[in-house]
Design a protein around this motif. Structure first.
Motif, PDB file in Angstrom:
ATOM      1  N   ASP A 210       1.070  -1.032   0.303  1.00  0.00           N
ATOM      2  CA  ASP A 210      -0.143   0.089  -0.014  1.00  0.00           C
ATOM      3  C   ASP A 210       0.964   1.487   0.186  1.00  0.00           C
ATOM      4  OD1 ASP A 210      -2.387   1.731   0.469  1.00  0.00           O
ATOM      5  OD2 ASP A 210      -2.814   1.374   1.807  1.00  0.00           O
ATOM      6  N   LYS A 211       1.315   1.699  -1.347  1.00  0.00           N
ATOM      7  CA  LYS A 211       1.676   2.825  -1.600  1.00  0.00           C
ATOM      8  C   LYS A 211       1.736   4.349  -1.300  1.00  0.00           C
ATOM      9  CE  LYS A 211       5.121   0.872  -5.464  1.00  0.00           C
ATOM     10  NZ  LYS A 211       6.041   1.655  -5.862  1.00  0.00           N
ATOM     11  N   GLU A 212       1.089   4.270  -0.800  1.00  0.00           N
ATOM     12  CA  GLU A 212      -0.423   5.481  -0.427  1.00  0.00           C
ATOM     13  C   GLU A 212       0.225   5.453   0.520  1.00  0.00           C
ATOM     14  OE1 GLU A 212      -2.283   7.614  -2.392  1.00  0.00           O
ATOM     15  OE2 GLU A 212      -1.341   6.226  -3.976  1.00  0.00           O
ATOM     16  N   LYS A 213       0.155   4.778   1.382  1.00  0.00           N
ATOM     17  CA  LYS A 213       0.138   5.004   3.746  1.00  0.00           C
ATOM     18  C   LYS A 213       2.408   4.322   3.600  1.00  0.00           C
ATOM     19  CE  LYS A 213      -4.292   2.855   4.131  1.00  0.00           C
ATOM     20  NZ  LYS A 213      -4.819   1.583   5.139  1.00  0.00           N
ATOM     21  N   ALA A 214       3.084   4.600   2.383  1.00  0.00           N
ATOM     22  CA  ALA A 214       4.621   3.631   2.625  1.00  0.00           C
ATOM     23  C   ALA A 214       4.394   5.518   3.606  1.00  0.00           C
ATOM     24  CB  ALA A 214       4.818   3.856   1.613  1.00  0.00           C
ATOM     25  N   ARG A 215       4.653   6.356   3.766  1.00  0.00           N
ATOM     26  CA  ARG A 215       5.003   7.756   4.177  1.00  0.00           C
ATOM     27  C   ARG A 215       4.112   7.589   5.500  1.00  0.00           C
ATOM     28  NH1 ARG A 215       9.550   9.843   1.667  1.00  0.00           N
ATOM     29  NH2 ARG A 215       9.336   9.711  -0.517  1.00  0.00           N
ATOM     30  N   PHE A 216       4.476   6.468   6.104  1.00  0.00           N
ATOM     31  CA  PHE A 216       3.830   6.383   7.526  1.00  0.00           C
ATOM     32  C   PHE A 216       4.850   6.527   9.145  1.00  0.00           C
ATOM     33  CE2 PHE A 216       6.486   2.546   7.666  1.00  0.00           C
ATOM     34  CZ  PHE A 216       6.886   2.328   9.264  1.00  0.00           C
ATOM     35  N   ILE A 217       5.937   7.707   8.904  1.00  0.00           N
ATOM     36  CA  ILE A 217       6.538   7.970   9.811  1.00  0.00           C
ATOM     37  C   ILE A 217       6.956   9.792   9.923  1.00  0.00           C
ATOM     38  CG2 ILE A 217       8.943   8.437  11.033  1.00  0.00           C
ATOM     39  CD1 ILE A 217       9.220   5.322  10.600  1.00  0.00           C
ATOM     40  N   SER A 218       6.634  10.384  10.867  1.00  0.00           N
ATOM     41  CA  SER A 218       6.168  11.331  10.714  1.00  0.00           C
ATOM     42  C   SER A 218       6.607  12.407  12.265  1.00  0.00           C
ATOM     43  CB  SER A 218       4.575  12.408   9.554  1.00  0.00           C
ATOM     44  OG  SER A 218       4.785  13.654   9.826  1.00  0.00           O
ATOM     45  N   PHE A 219       6.455  13.763  11.923  1.00  0.00           N
ATOM     46  CA  PHE A 219       7.112  14.012  13.249  1.00  0.00           C
ATOM     47  C   PHE A 219       5.070  14.546  13.855  1.00  0.00           C
ATOM     48  CE2 PHE A 219       6.278  17.671  10.359  1.00  0.00           C
ATOM     49  CZ  PHE A 219       4.848  18.949  10.882  1.00  0.00           C
ATOM     50  N   ARG A 220       5.204  14.671  15.408  1.00  0.00           N
ATOM     51  CA  ARG A 220       3.520  14.337  15.532  1.00  0.00           C
ATOM     52  C   ARG A 220       3.273  15.269  15.654  1.00  0.00           C
ATOM     53  NH1 ARG A 220       3.915  11.768  21.818  1.00  0.00           N
ATOM     54  NH2 ARG A 220       1.705  11.684  21.386  1.00  0.00           N
ATOM     55  N   LEU A 221       1.480  16.155  14.885  1.00  0.00           N
ATOM     56  CA  LEU A 221       1.444  17.049  15.111  1.00  0.00           C
ATOM     57  C   LEU A 221       0.454  17.869  15.705  1.00  0.00           C
ATOM     58  CD1 LEU A 221       0.567  18.743  12.211  1.00  0.00           C
ATOM     59  CD2 LEU A 221      -1.453  17.097  12.268  1.00  0.00           C
ATOM     60  N   PRO A 222       0.932  18.847  16.531  1.00  0.00           N
ATOM     61  CA  PRO A 222      -0.147  19.861  17.444  1.00  0.00           C
ATOM     62  C   PRO A 222      -1.732  20.012  17.270  1.00  0.00           C
ATOM     63  CG  PRO A 222       2.035  20.649  16.996  1.00  0.00           C
ATOM     64  CD  PRO A 222       2.068  19.845  15.946  1.00  0.00           C
ATOM     65  N   PHE A 223      -2.092  19.776  17.910  1.00  0.00           N
ATOM     66  CA  PHE A 223      -3.510  19.955  17.448  1.00  0.00           C
ATOM     67  C   PHE A 223      -3.565  21.496  17.613  1.00  0.00           C
ATOM     68  CE2 PHE A 223      -8.234  19.766  17.371  1.00  0.00           C
ATOM     69  CZ  PHE A 223      -7.979  18.309  16.867  1.00  0.00           C
TER      70      PHE A 223
END
Length: 449
Positions: A210-223
């Motif tokens: 599932d290449k659409e989900k491949a970039r699954f690591i990011s910085f935590r997004l503040p709300f």
């Protein structure tokens, strides 16, 4: 222009540049050693040419089959399979009459130019644009795993701090995923403990599903609220742009990953929240939709995240002289990573062979809008690929010729012309098989994925 047309133009522009320079890598030393070059072609001229012109002893032309290019050097068993010439007495200007060391330099010229070209492009990119990245060690509360299934497969979770992969410290957040793809093990910090983990051997195959989900690591997004559309169910709730949600339904929160399960548990309800506004707490009541959303837009610019203390955005600028070692290191690192990737491809357990692609895959690497930095970065990467692939010890490739020349230098015996002819034919069939496999993969993905 459509995105496909833009990609196609970039692909052919890049490919043409790389082929011409690769063949120049053979052509120039051949001429320096007074070896006759009969043809210099961009693309293959099977049966006919789109263009050709003889200048001196060399015919320069453009073929119609865009599978590569070639220089035809007199007295050499190559893709032309000119057996008639080889049956005649060697002439002083022929390849076979030259000393072994000269022939070796001629054959290594193409891959050398490809690697040097990549380094020159990297030098130009870092000198012109510098390098900008999110410092991995600046993420105070670790990373955000946006796809739990992929995180579970890898053994990583939201809040982990990734320290290194294969013992190499991760400086930039954007380096994490490529390092995981090529790596064998990694080190994280979780709840104050340093933990060593092994990357699953089939992780590449898992990512490819599932290449659409491949970039699954990011910085935590503040709300932090960026906008409240007029049609939002919370348009009149009192929320304002810049509000940072710190509590929801009685639970302390800071990041989107902490808010999501609360929204899921309170679909269709109204819940109390607390936000920080201009340094002061404000109590509000908001509505959660049946889809577990608030109808608001989150996010800030990287500079605003930096100012708020969530991450450090580093920008490296290089003088011309500083850009030279930086570009060289980038070229070496790219080649090293590609070799690691090839090792995984040749290991059936990784499933990486399923990701081998042909011309469509290469064309897909280019951006769908015209972007010069991205174009040159992609061209440099493809140049590294061409250098590596051409030096493989397969007859019909430069590496095959180099292998036989090294054998001649070590043993003092030259392989017979008949042996070289058979080897060239075998190498040709190997290349055709690889070409069919790679482009067959492209076709399969297009039809069934």
């Amino acid at each position: 222009m459509t995105p496909i047309l833009i990609k196609t133009i970039q692909f052919f522009l890049s490919l043409s540049l790389l082929i011409v320079l690769h063949e120049l890598g053979h052509f120039i030393p051949a001429k320096l050693f007074k070896t006759r070059v009969e043809k210099f072609y961009l693309f293959f001229d099977v049966k006919f040419s789109l263009f050709k012109k003889k200048i001196g002893e060399t015919v320069y032309g453009i073929g119609w089959l865009p599978l590569g290019g070639y220089v035809k050097i007199s007295g050499m068993i190559d893709e032309s399979m000119d057996k008639e010439q080889m049956q005649q007495e060697p002439k002083p200007w022929e390849f076979r009459s030259k000393p072994t060391w000269q022939r070796l330099i001629i054959m290594l010229g193409g891959v050398t130019v490809n690697f040097i070209l990549a380094v020159v492009i990297f030098i130009g990119l870092v000198f012109t644009y510098g390098e900008e990245y999110i410092a991995n060690d600046s993420l105070k509360d670790g990373i955000w795993v946006t796809e739990k299934s992929l995180g579970d497969e890898l053994g990583i979770r939201t809040g982990d701090k990734i320290l290194s992969v294969d013992g190499e410290k991760i400086e930039a957040l954007q380096q994490v995923l490529p390092a995981m793809v090529y790596g064998e093990n990694y080190t994280i910090e979780r709840d104050g403990q340093v933990i060593e983990k092994t990357i699953p051997v089939d992780f590449i195959e898992t990512l490819s599903e599932d290449k659409e989900k491949a970039r699954f690591i990011s910085f935590r997004l503040p709300f932090i609220i960026n906008d409240i559309p007029k049609k939002s169910p919370n348009a009149d709730s009192g929320l304002q742009k810049g509000d940072a949600v710190v509590e929801m339904a009685g639970k302390p929160v800071e990041y989107k990953d902490e808010v999501t399960p609360i929204l899921e548990a309170n679909k269709g309800k109204e819940v109390p929240i607390k936000v920080m506004r201009d340094g002061s707490p404000v109590d509000l009541t908001i509505s959660i939709t049946d889809e577990a959303t608030l109808g608001v837009v989150l996010g800030m610019s990287p500079e605003e995240y930096k100012e708020a203390g969530y991450l450090e955005l580093k920008t490296l600028k290089y003088t011309f002289w500083e850009s030279i070692p930086a570009g060289w290191n980038k070229g070496v690192k790219t080649l090293s990573d590609y070799i690691k990737g090839m090792k995984k491809i040749f290991n059936p357990d990784t499933g990486a062979y399923k990701e081998v692609g042909g011309f469509a895959a290469i064309g897909g690497m280019f951006p769908d809008t015209w972007n010069w930095p991205a174009f040159w970065a992609t061209t440099a990467f493809i140049s590294i690929i061409l250098a590596f692939m051409n030096i493989l010890p397969i007859p019909a490739l430069d590496g095959g010729h180099v292998m036989f020349l090294l054998y001649e230098m070590v043993t003092g015996r030259k392989p017979s012309d008949k042996f070289l002819e058979y080897a060239q034919m075998i190498g040709f069939f190997i290349l055709i098989a690889l070409l069919l496999f790679a482009n067959g993969n492209d076709l399969y993905k297009w039809l069934f994925k």
